[in-house]
Design an enzyme around this catalytic site. Structure first.
Site, PDB file in Angstrom:
ATOM      1  N   SER A  49      74.126  62.663  42.550  1.00 24.59           N
ATOM      2  CA  SER A  49      74.800  61.881  43.588  1.00 24.59           C
ATOM      3  C   SER A  49      73.865  60.791  44.063  1.00 24.59           C
ATOM      4  O   SER A  49      72.651  60.987  44.127  1.00 24.59           O
ATOM      5  CB  SER A  49      75.178  62.790  44.755  1.00 24.59           C
ATOM      6  OG  SER A  49      75.375  62.031  45.927  1.00 24.59           O
ATOM      7  N   GLU A  69      85.203  66.711  34.875  1.00 23.34           N
ATOM      8  CA  GLU A  69      86.187  66.045  35.734  1.00 23.34           C
ATOM      9  C   GLU A  69      86.806  64.827  35.043  1.00 23.34           C
ATOM     10  O   GLU A  69      88.003  64.566  35.158  1.00 23.34           O
ATOM     11  CB  GLU A  69      85.526  65.608  37.050  1.00 23.34           C
ATOM     12  CG  GLU A  69      85.075  66.771  37.907  1.00 23.34           C
ATOM     13  CD  GLU A  69      84.167  66.302  39.035  1.00 23.34           C
ATOM     14  OE1 GLU A  69      84.687  65.786  40.027  1.00 23.34           O
ATOM     15  OE2 GLU A  69      82.942  66.435  38.920  1.00 23.34           O
ATOM     16  N   THR A 100      94.801  85.644  37.718  1.00 18.51           N
ATOM     17  CA  THR A 100      96.167  85.106  37.764  1.00 18.51           C
ATOM     18  C   THR A 100      96.321  84.597  39.191  1.00 18.51           C
ATOM     19  O   THR A 100      95.757  85.194  40.127  1.00 18.51           O
ATOM     20  CB  THR A 100      97.241  86.178  37.459  1.00 18.51           C
ATOM     21  OG1 THR A 100      97.196  87.167  38.474  1.00 18.51           O
ATOM     22  CG2 THR A 100      97.043  86.820  36.092  1.00 18.51           C
ATOM     23  N   HIS A 101      97.015  83.499  39.359  1.00 19.53           N
ATOM     24  CA  HIS A 101      97.143  82.854  40.683  1.00 19.53           C
ATOM     25  C   HIS A 101      95.764  82.494  41.251  1.00 19.53           C
ATOM     26  O   HIS A 101      95.610  82.405  42.460  1.00 19.53           O
ATOM     27  CB  HIS A 101      97.891  83.749  41.673  1.00 19.53           C
ATOM     28  CG  HIS A 101      99.162  84.328  41.118  1.00 19.53           C
ATOM     29  ND1 HIS A 101     100.382  83.709  41.228  1.00 19.53           N
ATOM     30  CD2 HIS A 101      99.386  85.466  40.414  1.00 19.53           C
ATOM     31  CE1 HIS A 101     101.311  84.448  40.626  1.00 19.53           C
ATOM     32  NE2 HIS A 101     100.734  85.511  40.112  1.00 19.53           N
ATOM     33  N   LYS A 143      72.632  67.207  44.636  1.00 20.45           N
ATOM     34  CA  LYS A 143      73.839  67.406  43.837  1.00 20.45           C
ATOM     35  C   LYS A 143      73.626  67.426  42.328  1.00 20.45           C
ATOM     36  O   LYS A 143      72.829  66.687  41.786  1.00 20.45           O
ATOM     37  CB  LYS A 143      74.871  66.309  44.160  1.00 20.45           C
ATOM     38  CG  LYS A 143      75.428  66.409  45.554  1.00 20.45           C
ATOM     39  CD  LYS A 143      76.438  67.530  45.699  1.00 20.45           C
ATOM     40  CE  LYS A 143      77.677  67.206  44.981  1.00 20.45           C
ATOM     41  NZ  LYS A 143      78.918  67.374  45.595  1.00 20.45           N
ATOM     42  N   ASN A 184      76.588  67.423  39.573  1.00 21.22           N
ATOM     43  CA  ASN A 184      78.053  67.420  39.512  1.00 21.22           C
ATOM     44  C   ASN A 184      78.599  67.589  38.089  1.00 21.22           C
ATOM     45  O   ASN A 184      78.016  67.063  37.138  1.00 21.22           O
ATOM     46  CB  ASN A 184      78.586  66.102  40.085  1.00 21.22           C
ATOM     47  CG  ASN A 184      78.324  65.995  41.579  1.00 21.22           C
ATOM     48  OD1 ASN A 184      78.295  66.994  42.285  1.00 21.22           O
ATOM     49  ND2 ASN A 184      78.109  64.772  42.050  1.00 21.22           N
ATOM     50  N   SER A 205      99.686  39.664  18.697  1.00 21.74           N
ATOM     51  CA  SER A 205      99.235  41.065  18.759  1.00 21.74           C
ATOM     52  C   SER A 205      97.883  41.259  18.089  1.00 21.74           C
ATOM     53  O   SER A 205      97.439  42.378  17.883  1.00 21.74           O
ATOM     54  CB  SER A 205     100.279  41.969  18.098  1.00 21.74           C
ATOM     55  OG  SER A 205     100.528  41.549  16.768  1.00 21.74           O
TER      56      SER A 205
HETATM   57  N1  ARG Z   1     103.154  42.415  15.456  1.00 17.65           N
HETATM   58  C1  ARG Z   1     104.375  42.999  15.055  1.00 17.65           C
HETATM   59  C2  ARG Z   1     104.438  44.463  15.474  1.00 17.65           C
HETATM   60  O1  ARG Z   1     103.416  45.019  15.757  1.00 17.65           O
HETATM   61  C3  ARG Z   1     104.525  42.902  13.581  1.00 17.65           C
HETATM   62  C4  ARG Z   1     105.952  42.788  13.133  1.00 17.65           C
HETATM   63  C5  ARG Z   1     106.471  41.477  13.570  1.00 17.65           C
HETATM   64  N2  ARG Z   1     107.814  41.300  13.153  1.00 17.65           N
HETATM   65  C6  ARG Z   1     108.645  40.399  13.685  1.00 17.65           C
HETATM   66  N3  ARG Z   1     109.812  40.320  13.239  1.00 17.65           N
HETATM   67  N4  ARG Z   1     108.242  39.666  14.691  1.00 17.65           N
HETATM   68  O2  ARG Z   1     105.466  45.042  15.536  1.00 17.65           O
END
Ligand code: ARG
Length: 483
Positions: free
Chosen positions: A290, A303, A168-169, A296, A298, A36
């Site tokens: 554009s 948006e 409204t509407h 144009k 825009n 992660s």
């Molecule tokens: N990367 C993990 C998370 O964001 C951290 C906790 C990981 N814990 C584990 N038991 N693998 O949740």
């Protein structure tokens, strides 16, 4: 492009914190899939802050030697400084930010580094990191929100007497003012602001010491770490601390609601900027052209903000779905919480800034807005109220005004006041010469001076109420500081 943390790495998996139990490690691609680091690297500062509070407490409690605690604290401070200065970069091949920092400590301090994780799990660690991150960044987001509300109120004040049709509407309904309309937006955003405060207040509890799910047998001092990290208190229940992410949900919802508001405001801006309405002229620097149609100009910014409301809605659904039916306590699914939450927070922040810039620079076309108050019989309700003031029951007054509108349509008149007094009297003897003055768009607006109404003085009062609410600080991250 978003990095989902599943980019294959060609290098072999780095050192992990759980190497002892498993003889065989995942292949590089599989390792990268479950890592992660690409998402939680933004928690580096917070992870270090949490670790510093933890090691100091371990030292104070005699769980590790005092000098080891001091050495760890110093090294953590050094690492923070190096990351800040850019002399150290987060290793994209690490499993997560927690492993990266602990690995550095071990590389640099040997066994001292191996002491840092006593009484702690990555489960409580990540919960602390995320809350710390939110406590330090959500107030910045709220600052953007405050700035945007102020910008709207400034424009509302300036346009307090600028008559325009209210709809409204999407059909012309009654005359209001641009000030009334913009104050409506400011009122909604002020509630969004309080939603962020509410969420910050509830998340202000420290999970450190919850461990994996069941706390620790070591004599940790949870009060001390909570206090050192600036939390109001430690969390109550260890399992809840690592299992729940309702604080992330609340913030994600606050983001989604804010973006839904912005999407509606932007829709109005798009409509107003059209040739058909021409109520506003967007600044050239807040418009785009554009590639094919030379003429144009825009409203792309409006948006795009409107479009980005889809992301934040999706992110909220992602998080809700992630949590639904998830068995207690921690599951790796929870790792997926951060990417969507970060994306929502980032999206709201930039959209607020863009919306503000667009709103500060657009020009209201007051003649067009006022002219649009004639032709749709927006004065019909006021004509009915004119009769009510002279004693006619409302239902009869409503019918009389409706008949007058029909008379006008048949007679080719664009407004009730284009009919002569005898013609009006033919429908009701209660009409007098003062009706012509009473039914002008400005008079209709001025008459609605009840609390909440569009009369210029009343809108100024509403603006004052909102400004007063904005004087509350943008939350100092501690509890008991609600808006
Ligand atoms: N990367 C993990 C998370 O964001 C951290 C906790 C990981 N814990 C584990 N038991 N693998 O949740």
């Amino acid at each position: 492009m978003k990095d989902n943390g599943n980019t294959p790495h060609t290098t072999p998996p780095p050192q992990v914190l759980w190497g002892g139990r498993l003889e065989e490690k995942p292949e590089a691609e599989a390792f990268a899939f479950q890592a992660s680091i690409n998402v939680d690297r933004r928690l580096a500062r917070d992870d270090i802050a949490g670790s510093r509070a933890h090691v100091i407490m371990l030292g104070q409690r005699g769980i590790i030697p005092a000098e080891t605690a001091a050495a760890l604290d110093r090294e953590l401070a050094r690492i923070a400084g190096e990351l800040e200065a850019g002399t150290l970069t987060v290793d994209p091949g690490a499993e997560d930010i927690h492993s990266f920092i602990e690995g550095l400590l071990t590389d640099r301090l040997g066994d001292a580094g191996r002491m840092v994780h006593a009484g702690r799990s990555r489960n409580d660690q990540v919960a602390v990191d995320l809350r710390l991150y939110l406590k330090r960044t959500v107030p910045e987001l709220v600052g953007e929100l405050t700035g945007t509300i102020r910008a709207l109120l400034d424009r509302a004040e300036e346009q307090a007497a600028a008559v325009m049709p209210g709809y409204t509407h999407l059909q012309r309904a009654q005359p209001v003012t641009a000030g009334h309309h913009l104050t409506a937006w400011g009122t909604a955003l002020e509630r969004d602001r309080s939603r962020f405060f509410d969420a910050l207040t509830r998340l202000d509890e420290c999970p450190l010491g919850a461990g994996a799910l069941a706390g620790s047998g070591l004599p940790l001092d949870r009060e001390a770490t909570a206090k050192a990290l600036g939390f109001a208190r430690p969390t109550l229940n260890a399992m809840d601390s690592v299992a729940d992410r309702d604080f992330a949900l609340e913030l994600s919802a606050a983001c989604a609601i804010t973006m839904i508001h912005l999407s509606r405001f932007c829709e109005d801006v798009v409509i107003w900027a059209s040739e058909e309405f021409k109520f506003i002229n967007l600044a050239e620097s807040w418009s785009t052209g554009s590639s094919i149609m030379p003429q144009k100009k825009n409203p792309d910014f409006a948006e795009l903000i409107r479009g980005k409301a889809g992301r934040t809605t999706g992110n909220l659904v992602t998080l809700l779905t992630l949590l639904k039916g998830l068995p207690y306590a921690y599951d790796k699914d929870l790792q997926e919480d951060k990417e969507s939450l970060f994306d929502s927070l980032d999206t709201v922040r930039v959209c607020l800034r863009m919306f503000r810039g667009m709103m500060e620079t657009l020009v209201f076309n007051r003649e067009r807005m006022e002219a649009a108050c004639i032709g749709g019989f927006l004065e019909a309700t006021d004509a009915a109220e004119y009769l009510v003031r002279r004693g006619l029951p409302f239902r009869k007054a409503h019918e009389t005004a409706a008949l007058l509108v029909r008379d006008c349509i048949q007679g080719g008149q664009r407004s009730i006041v284009e009919r002569s007094l005898p013609e009006l009297k033919a429908r009701s003897k209660l009409f007098e010469a003062d009706v012509y003055q009473a039914l002008s768009p400005a008079s209709c607006v001025a008459a609605r001076k009840l609390p909440g109404g569009p009369a210029p003085g009343e809108v100024q009062r509403q603006i004052g109420v909102l400004r007063k609410k904005l004087e509350n600080p943008d939350h100092d991250g501690s509890s008991g500081n609600r808006a």
